[in-house]
Design a protein around this motif. Sequence first.
Motif, PDB file in Angstrom:
ATOM      1  N   VAL A 196       0.844  -1.205   0.000  1.00 49.55           N
ATOM      2  CA  VAL A 196       0.000   0.000   0.000  1.00 49.55           C
ATOM      3  C   VAL A 196       0.877   1.253   0.000  1.00 49.55           C
ATOM      4  O   VAL A 196       0.617   2.207  -0.740  1.00 49.55           O
ATOM      5  CB  VAL A 196      -0.970  -0.014   1.207  1.00 49.55           C
ATOM      6  CG1 VAL A 196      -1.618   1.345   1.413  1.00 49.55           C
ATOM      7  CG2 VAL A 196      -2.023  -1.088   1.031  1.00 49.55           C
ATOM      8  N   PHE A 197       1.932   1.239   0.800  1.00 51.21           N
ATOM      9  CA  PHE A 197       2.810   2.410   0.899  1.00 51.21           C
ATOM     10  C   PHE A 197       3.546   2.670  -0.421  1.00 51.21           C
ATOM     11  O   PHE A 197       3.583   3.805  -0.904  1.00 51.21           O
ATOM     12  CB  PHE A 197       3.803   2.225   2.043  1.00 51.21           C
ATOM     13  CG  PHE A 197       4.648   3.430   2.316  1.00 51.21           C
ATOM     14  CD1 PHE A 197       4.072   4.624   2.719  1.00 51.21           C
ATOM     15  CD2 PHE A 197       6.016   3.377   2.175  1.00 51.21           C
ATOM     16  CE1 PHE A 197       4.852   5.747   2.977  1.00 51.21           C
ATOM     17  CE2 PHE A 197       6.803   4.485   2.425  1.00 51.21           C
ATOM     18  CZ  PHE A 197       6.220   5.674   2.831  1.00 51.21           C
ATOM     19  N   VAL A 198       4.112   1.629  -1.002  1.00 49.12           N
ATOM     20  CA  VAL A 198       4.845   1.796  -2.265  1.00 49.12           C
ATOM     21  C   VAL A 198       3.899   2.270  -3.367  1.00 49.12           C
ATOM     22  O   VAL A 198       4.246   3.182  -4.139  1.00 49.12           O
ATOM     23  CB  VAL A 198       5.569   0.483  -2.667  1.00 49.12           C
ATOM     24  CG1 VAL A 198       6.096   0.552  -4.086  1.00 49.12           C
ATOM     25  CG2 VAL A 198       6.699   0.184  -1.695  1.00 49.12           C
ATOM     26  N   LEU A 199       2.716   1.684  -3.456  1.00 50.97           N
ATOM     27  CA  LEU A 199       1.762   2.114  -4.481  1.00 50.97           C
ATOM     28  C   LEU A 199       1.314   3.557  -4.266  1.00 50.97           C
ATOM     29  O   LEU A 199       1.183   4.319  -5.231  1.00 50.97           O
ATOM     30  CB  LEU A 199       0.543   1.189  -4.505  1.00 50.97           C
ATOM     31  CG  LEU A 199       0.779  -0.211  -5.059  1.00 50.97           C
ATOM     32  CD1 LEU A 199      -0.480  -1.062  -4.933  1.00 50.97           C
ATOM     33  CD2 LEU A 199       1.249  -0.157  -6.505  1.00 50.97           C
ATOM     34  N   SER A 200       1.090   3.925  -3.012  1.00 47.15           N
ATOM     35  CA  SER A 200       0.639   5.296  -2.763  1.00 47.15           C
ATOM     36  C   SER A 200       1.726   6.316  -3.090  1.00 47.15           C
ATOM     37  O   SER A 200       1.436   7.394  -3.596  1.00 47.15           O
ATOM     38  CB  SER A 200       0.160   5.452  -1.317  1.00 47.15           C
ATOM     39  OG  SER A 200       1.225   5.295  -0.418  1.00 47.15           O
ATOM     40  N   VAL A 201       2.990   5.969  -2.842  1.00 44.83           N
ATOM     41  CA  VAL A 201       4.077   6.914  -3.121  1.00 44.83           C
ATOM     42  C   VAL A 201       4.433   6.920  -4.604  1.00 44.83           C
ATOM     43  O   VAL A 201       4.570   7.987  -5.217  1.00 44.83           O
ATOM     44  CB  VAL A 201       5.319   6.578  -2.259  1.00 44.83           C
ATOM     45  CG1 VAL A 201       6.532   7.382  -2.695  1.00 44.83           C
ATOM     46  CG2 VAL A 201       5.022   6.830  -0.794  1.00 44.83           C
ATOM     47  N   ARG A 202       4.567   5.730  -5.197  1.00 52.60           N
ATOM     48  CA  ARG A 202       5.037   5.656  -6.591  1.00 52.60           C
ATOM     49  C   ARG A 202       3.941   5.886  -7.621  1.00 52.60           C
ATOM     50  O   ARG A 202       4.185   6.480  -8.657  1.00 52.60           O
ATOM     51  CB  ARG A 202       5.697   4.292  -6.847  1.00 52.60           C
ATOM     52  CG  ARG A 202       7.008   4.095  -6.121  1.00 52.60           C
ATOM     53  CD  ARG A 202       8.180   4.353  -7.059  1.00 52.60           C
ATOM     54  NE  ARG A 202       9.454   4.353  -6.378  1.00 52.60           N
ATOM     55  CZ  ARG A 202      10.303   3.336  -6.360  1.00 52.60           C
ATOM     56  NH1 ARG A 202      10.003   2.221  -6.976  1.00 52.60           N
ATOM     57  NH2 ARG A 202      11.453   3.448  -5.734  1.00 52.60           N
ATOM     58  N   VAL A 203       2.746   5.409  -7.367  1.00 48.25           N
ATOM     59  CA  VAL A 203       1.674   5.499  -8.363  1.00 48.25           C
ATOM     60  C   VAL A 203       0.785   6.717  -8.114  1.00 48.25           C
ATOM     61  O   VAL A 203       0.499   7.485  -9.036  1.00 48.25           O
ATOM     62  CB  VAL A 203       0.831   4.199  -8.379  1.00 48.25           C
ATOM     63  CG1 VAL A 203      -0.329   4.316  -9.342  1.00 48.25           C
ATOM     64  CG2 VAL A 203       1.698   3.009  -8.735  1.00 48.25           C
ATOM     65  N   LEU A 204       0.358   6.900  -6.879  1.00 49.59           N
ATOM     66  CA  LEU A 204      -0.552   8.002  -6.559  1.00 49.59           C
ATOM     67  C   LEU A 204       0.186   9.295  -6.209  1.00 49.59           C
ATOM     68  O   LEU A 204      -0.449  10.320  -6.006  1.00 49.59           O
ATOM     69  CB  LEU A 204      -1.478   7.598  -5.407  1.00 49.59           C
ATOM     70  CG  LEU A 204      -2.338   6.358  -5.652  1.00 49.59           C
ATOM     71  CD1 LEU A 204      -3.128   6.002  -4.402  1.00 49.59           C
ATOM     72  CD2 LEU A 204      -3.262   6.569  -6.836  1.00 49.59           C
ATOM     73  N   HIS A 205       1.499   9.206  -6.087  1.00 46.57           N
ATOM     74  CA  HIS A 205       2.361  10.356  -5.781  1.00 46.57           C
ATOM     75  C   HIS A 205       1.966  11.051  -4.489  1.00 46.57           C
ATOM     76  O   HIS A 205       2.002  12.279  -4.394  1.00 46.57           O
ATOM     77  CB  HIS A 205       2.386  11.342  -6.956  1.00 46.57           C
ATOM     78  CG  HIS A 205       2.778  10.684  -8.238  1.00 46.57           C
ATOM     79  ND1 HIS A 205       4.047  10.190  -8.457  1.00 46.57           N
ATOM     80  CD2 HIS A 205       2.062  10.404  -9.350  1.00 46.57           C
ATOM     81  CE1 HIS A 205       4.106   9.654  -9.662  1.00 46.57           C
ATOM     82  NE2 HIS A 205       2.904   9.764 -10.236  1.00 46.57           N
ATOM     83  N   VAL A 206       1.565  10.259  -3.515  1.00 48.10           N
ATOM     84  CA  VAL A 206       1.264  10.775  -2.181  1.00 48.10           C
ATOM     85  C   VAL A 206       2.601  11.018  -1.479  1.00 48.10           C
ATOM     86  O   VAL A 206       3.500  10.174  -1.553  1.00 48.10           O
ATOM     87  CB  VAL A 206       0.406   9.757  -1.389  1.00 48.10           C
ATOM     88  CG1 VAL A 206       0.191  10.195   0.035  1.00 48.10           C
ATOM     89  CG2 VAL A 206      -0.909   9.522  -2.094  1.00 48.10           C
ATOM     90  N   PRO A 207       2.771  12.135  -0.802  1.00 49.44           N
ATOM     91  CA  PRO A 207       4.032  12.365  -0.086  1.00 49.44           C
ATOM     92  C   PRO A 207       4.279  11.282   0.960  1.00 49.44           C
ATOM     93  O   PRO A 207       3.330  10.818   1.615  1.00 49.44           O
ATOM     94  CB  PRO A 207       3.837  13.728   0.585  1.00 49.44           C
ATOM     95  CG  PRO A 207       2.709  14.366  -0.139  1.00 49.44           C
ATOM     96  CD  PRO A 207       1.851  13.264  -0.669  1.00 49.44           C
ATOM     97  N   PRO A 208       5.530  10.860   1.117  1.00 54.34           N
ATOM     98  CA  PRO A 208       5.828   9.796   2.094  1.00 54.34           C
ATOM     99  C   PRO A 208       5.427  10.147   3.522  1.00 54.34           C
ATOM    100  O   PRO A 208       5.309   9.274   4.361  1.00 54.34           O
ATOM    101  CB  PRO A 208       7.344   9.627   1.990  1.00 54.34           C
ATOM    102  CG  PRO A 208       7.703  10.156   0.653  1.00 54.34           C
ATOM    103  CD  PRO A 208       6.701  11.229   0.346  1.00 54.34           C
TER     104      PRO A 208
END
Length: 170
Positions: free
Chosen positions: A86-98
């Motif tokens: 979930v974290f990798v997808l949110s950062v890499r795909v959705l461009h959510v800040p870490p």
Amino acid sequence: SRSIDTVHSRMGQASIGIDAAFLGVYSIVGTAKALDADLPAVSCVFLGVLTGVGGALLRDVMINREPELLRPGALLAVASGAGCIVFVLSVRVLHVPPGFAAMSIGVIVALRLIAVWRKWESPVSDDVVLRAQRIRRLGRGVGQPHDGEDAGCNGVHQLHRNFVGELVAH
């Protein structure tokens, strides 16, 4: 004595929650470090799971407890892996800040607590000795049931013959 048992049971429940929280934090910190190093997504998830599970393993060793990771059925790595994905997808795909890692930590904590509450367990592997004995029996003779085997094994022997025949032909 009754109050001591109540305190121990409450501490046991609290320690499960604390363990789940630390599993989430360690897993996401490891994943964030891997993301900072621009590693591939699979490597980021792997390092996050390794960090989270490794932290749990060290904790158990330090308090002189059998590591939960080595007990049959523990779902530490599954919960950690789901949160790391979930974290990798949110950062890499959705461009959510870490900085929004709390959502992924929450996924790990929730999965871990639900697994403990619902008594979910991973499948336990077969005994290695029994597996080796079965394999040895299959390799003895092809086509005829051996002592203790029924005629239903002939299908397995036929598959074995076909597989070996294909290997020899190539």
